[in-house]
Design an enzyme around this catalytic site. Structure first.
Site, PDB file in Angstrom:
ATOM      1  CD1 TRP A 154      -0.145  -1.560   3.110  1.00 47.01           C
ATOM      2  CD2 TRP A 154       0.680   0.516   3.298  1.00 47.01           C
ATOM      3  NE1 TRP A 154       0.676  -1.531   4.213  1.00 47.01           N
ATOM      4  CE2 TRP A 154       1.189  -0.267   4.359  1.00 47.01           C
ATOM      5  CE3 TRP A 154       1.071   1.870   3.214  1.00 47.01           C
ATOM      6  CZ2 TRP A 154       2.063   0.244   5.317  1.00 47.01           C
ATOM      7  CZ3 TRP A 154       1.933   2.369   4.164  1.00 47.01           C
ATOM      8  CH2 TRP A 154       2.428   1.566   5.204  1.00 47.01           C
ATOM      9  CE  LYS A 164       5.725  -6.214  -7.656  1.00 48.14           C
ATOM     10  NZ  LYS A 164       7.137  -6.593  -7.639  1.00 48.14           N
ATOM     11  CE  LYS A 178      -3.314  -9.678  -2.556  1.00 49.23           C
ATOM     12  NZ  LYS A 178      -3.736  -8.478  -1.815  1.00 49.23           N
ATOM     13  CB  SER A 180      -2.104  -3.363  -0.326  1.00 49.44           C
ATOM     14  OG  SER A 180      -2.511  -3.231   1.021  1.00 49.44           O
ATOM     15  N   GLY A 230       6.265  -7.558   2.625  1.00 47.87           N
ATOM     16  CA  GLY A 230       7.085  -7.944   3.762  1.00 47.87           C
ATOM     17  C   GLY A 230       7.514  -9.405   3.706  1.00 47.87           C
ATOM     18  CB  ALA A 231      10.205 -11.150   5.576  1.00 50.23           C
ATOM     19  CD  GLU A 251      12.466  -5.681  -6.060  1.00 51.77           C
ATOM     20  OE1 GLU A 251      13.082  -5.009  -5.218  1.00 51.77           O
ATOM     21  OE2 GLU A 251      13.004  -6.141  -7.085  1.00 51.77           O
ATOM     22  N   GLY A 253      11.428  -5.981   2.474  1.00 47.87           N
ATOM     23  CA  GLY A 253      11.677  -4.855   3.375  1.00 47.87           C
ATOM     24  C   GLY A 253      13.134  -4.435   3.435  1.00 47.87           C
ATOM     25  CB  CYS A 285      10.876  -0.605   0.626  1.00 49.99           C
ATOM     26  SG  CYS A 285      11.096   0.096  -1.014  1.00 49.99           S
ATOM     27  CE  LYS A 459      22.815  -8.581   4.475  1.00 49.11           C
ATOM     28  NZ  LYS A 459      23.592  -8.235   5.675  1.00 49.11           N
ATOM     29  CD  GLU A 466       9.844  -4.393  -8.928  1.00 48.09           C
ATOM     30  OE1 GLU A 466       9.749  -3.326  -8.312  1.00 48.09           O
ATOM     31  OE2 GLU A 466       8.894  -5.190  -9.057  1.00 48.09           O
TER      32      GLU A 466
END
Ligand code: NAD
Length: 487
Positions: A154, A164, A178, A180, A230-231, A251, A253, A285, A459, A466
Site C-alpha cells: 500500500w 511490474k 493484486k 493491497s 514484507g518477509a 522485493e 523490506g 522500503c 539478503k 526491478e
C-alpha cells in the site's frame, strides 16, 4: 478538505468485464479514519481462476504482436497516466496518507517506468542474439513466461505496480495484479484505464487479502509471481509455490543504514538524513532507518536533527501545511508502539519533535509525532529490525570499520547511504556495504537511476531486481536453437 464521492474499484478482466464482488474491502482515510474513501470488490478463488484463464487466453496473441507493436501500445499508458494523475493523486493520498505532492510525483515516476521499460524491451528484444563459432551457430530468443501474477503493498502502490506491469507486458506476458487491501483504489482505476487500451485479458486486477494472493500463487496457469511486500508474505508464498514450482521474484523490506563519515558537514547532512528518514512518515522500503555517526559528533548531529524535525507539521496529506502525514493503518501504529515500548523497557531515551497541523483532528487519524532515538544501542530491535514508521535511531561508532560492520549486521540489504565531503572516500566505503543500492550524499532515486540501476536488495531484502534492463530480464525466459556446422 472538500467533500468527496465514494470510489468503487472492481476486480476486472481488462478490456472485457468487471467481476461481481463476493464481498467488499472498505478503504478508510488514514488521516481521517471516519471517512470511507471507497470500496474494492473482492473476488473468490473461482473468479481468480477465471481471470487467470482470461489472461492465459490473451497472452499468446499479445506476445505474437512483437516488441515494436507492444511498445507503441504501452507508450500510450504514459499519456493515460499523465491525464489522470492530478485527480488520482488525491485518491491516493486519501487511501495511503502520503502528502499530495508525493502522490502526484508517484504518477510521474510511474509514467517514466512505462517509458523506460518499453525502451529496454525495444533494445533487448528487437532481434534475437546470434553467435557463430567452433562447431556451429546458436540463436538465442527471449520469451515471456506467459501469465505473470503480481502482488503489491500500500505504501506506493501506483509506481510499485508500474514497476511490474510495464516490464511484464513489454516482455509479452499477460498480468494479473493484486493490490493491497489498504490502498487498492487509485492503482485499480489507473490500471483499468490502461487495460482498456490493451487487448482484452492482457492486464487484469483482482482484489482481496492473502487468500486471493495464495489463489494466484497456486493457479496452474500462472508461471511467474512477482511480489513486493514484507518477509512474512514472501515466506508464505514460497511455501505455497512449492507445488506449483513457478518462478518467484521478491522485493522486500529494508533497514537502510546511513553512514555519516568524519568530516561530513553536520548541519546539511543531519537535515537531509532526517528528510530521507521521515518521508512518507518512514513508510518507504528504502528510507533511511538507522544512522551511524562518529562518536564525537553524535550529540551535535542529534541536536541538529531534532531542531530540523521540530519544524515538521504532522497532519492530513491533502492539507498544504502538512510536511508529514499519518501512518497508513492501525497495524502500523502498533508496530511503531512496539518499538517504543521496547525502548522504554530498556530505559533508552527518545525525543519527539514536530507539531500537529490541526490538534483538534489529531485523534481522527493515525498520526504519530516523529521520534529520534539520539543515542541508540547498536543491538536494539529498533536498530536491527525494519520500523517502517516515523522513528530514527542514531548510533555512535568509533571507526569506519566498525560502522561498516554494524551497517552490514542485519538480515536486510536493500539500500544504504554514505555521507561525506570527500566523495572518493565515501565511494570506497559505499563499496563495502552489503546492499542492492548505496547512495552517496543522498538517499533517493533519480530518474537516471530509475532508468538504469537495478532496483532491489540482497539478503532478506529481495530476490531479483526491478527497473533497468535487468528488471526487464526478470520477465523473460530463454530459448536457444542450436545449429551444428554441417547444417
Ligand atoms: P505485506 O507483505 O503485508 O503485503 C503486501 C501484499 O502482499 C498485499 O497485497 C497483501 O495482501 C499481500 N499478501 C500478504 N500476505 C500474503 C500471502 N501469504 N500470500 C499472498 N499475498 C499476500 O506488506 P505491506 O504491509 O503491504 O507493505 C510493507 C512492506 O513492504 C515493508 O516491509 C516494506 O519494506 C515492503 N516494501 C518493499 C518494497 C521494495 O521494493 N523492496 C517496496 C515497498 C514496500
Amino acid at each position: 478538505m472538500g467533500r468527496f464521492e465514494a470510489i468503487t474499484a472492481a476486480s476486472f478482466i481488462g478490456g472485457a468485464r468487471r467481476l461481481p464482488a463476493r464481498s467488499t474491502i472498505e478503504v478508510r482515510d488514514p488521516g481521517r479514519t471516519r471517512d470511507v474513501v471507497g470500496t474494492a470488490g473482492v473476488v473468490d478463488a473461482a473468479s481468480v481462476g477465471d481471470v487467470v484463464a482470461a489472461a492465459a487466453a490473451a497472452q499468446p496473441a499479445w506476445a505474437a504482436r512483437g516488441v515494436e507493436e507492444r511498445a507503441d501500445v504501452l507508450l500510450r499508458a504514459c499519456t493515460i497516466i499523465e491525464a489522470v494523475a492530478d485527480e488520482l493523486a488525491t485518491t491516493l493520498t486519501r487511501e495511503n496518507g502520503a502528502l499530495l505532492p508525493v502522490s502526484r510525483n508517484e504518477f510521474d515516476a510511474a509514467s517514466r517506468v512505462f517509458r523506460f521499460a518499453t525502451e529496454h524491451a525495444l533494445s533487448a528484444l528487437s532481434r534475437p542474439e546470434r553467435h557463430a563459432g567452433a562447431g556451429g551457430s546458436i540463436t538465442i530468443e527471449r520469451r515471456p513466461y506467459g501469465v505473470v501474477a503480481a502482488i503489491v503493498p500500500w505504501n506506493a502502490p501506483v509506481v510499485l505496480a508500474a514497476q511490474k506491469v510495464a516490464p511484464a507486458l513489454a516482455a509479452g506476458n499477460a498480468i494479473v495484479l493484486k493490490p493491497s487491501p489498504y490502498a487498492p483504489l487509485a492503482v485499480t482505476i489507473l490500471l483499468e484505464q490502461i487495460a482498456n487500451s490493451l487487448p482484452a485479458g492482457v492486464l487484469n486486477v483482482v482484489h482481496g487479502d492473502a487468500e486471493v494472493g495464495a489463489a494466484l500463487v497456486s493457479d496452474p496457469h500462472v508461471r511467474m509471481l512477482t511480489f513486493t511486500g514484507g518477509a512474512t508474505g514472501a515466506k508464505a508464498i514460497i511455501r505455497n509455490a512449492a507445488d506449483s514450482l513457478i518462478r518467484l521474484h521478491f522485493e522486500l523490506g529494508g533497514n537502510d543504514p546511513a553512514l555519516v563519515l568524519d568530516g561530513a558537514d553536520l548541519e546539511s547532512t543531519a537535515q537531509a538524513i532526517v528528510d530521507q528518514a521521515f518521508r512518507r512518515c518512514g513508510q518507504v522500503c528504502y528510507a533511511i532507518k538507522r544512522v551511524y555517526v562518529p562518536r564525537r559528533h553524535r550529540a551535535t548531529f542529534a541536536d541538529i536533527a531534532l531542531d530540523h524535525l521540530a519544524r515538521y507539521r504532522i497532519g492530513h496529506g491533502l492539507d498544504p501545511r502538512t510536511t508529514m502525514g499519518p501512518v497508513n493503518n492501525s497495524v502500523q501504529v502498533d508496530r511503531v508502539n512496539t518499538f517504543l515500548g521496547q525502548l522504554d523497557a530498556a530505559g533508552v531515551p527518545i525525543e519527539r519533535r514536530g507539531d500537529a497541523v490541526d490538534p483538534d483532528a489529531w485523534e481522527d487519524g493515525h498520526f504519530i509525532t516523529p521520534v529520534i532515538v539520539p543515542d541508540a544501542p547498536s543491538d536494539a530491535p529498533v536498530v536491527l529490525d525494519e520500523q517502517f514508521g516515523p522513528i530514527l535511531p542514531i548510533v555512535a561508532y568509533d571507526d569506519v570499520d566498525e560502522a561498516v560492520e554494524m551497517a552490514n549486521a542485519t538480515q536486510f540489504g536493500l539500500a544504504s547511504s554514505v555521507w561525506s565531503s570527500d566523495v572518493d572516500h565515501a565511494q570506497s566505503v559505499a563499496r563495502r556495504i552489503d546492499a542492492g543500492m548505496t547512495f552517496v550524499n543522498g538517499h533517493t532515486l533519480t530518474p537516471v537511476a530509475q532508468q538504469f540501476a537495478p532496483f532491489g536488495g540482497v539478503k532478506h531484502s529481495g530476490i531479483g531486481w526491478e527497473n533497468s534492463s535487468v528488471g526487464l530480464a526478470e520477465y523473460l525466459e530463454y530459448h536457444s536453437v542450436h545449429l551444428p556446422e554441417a547444417s
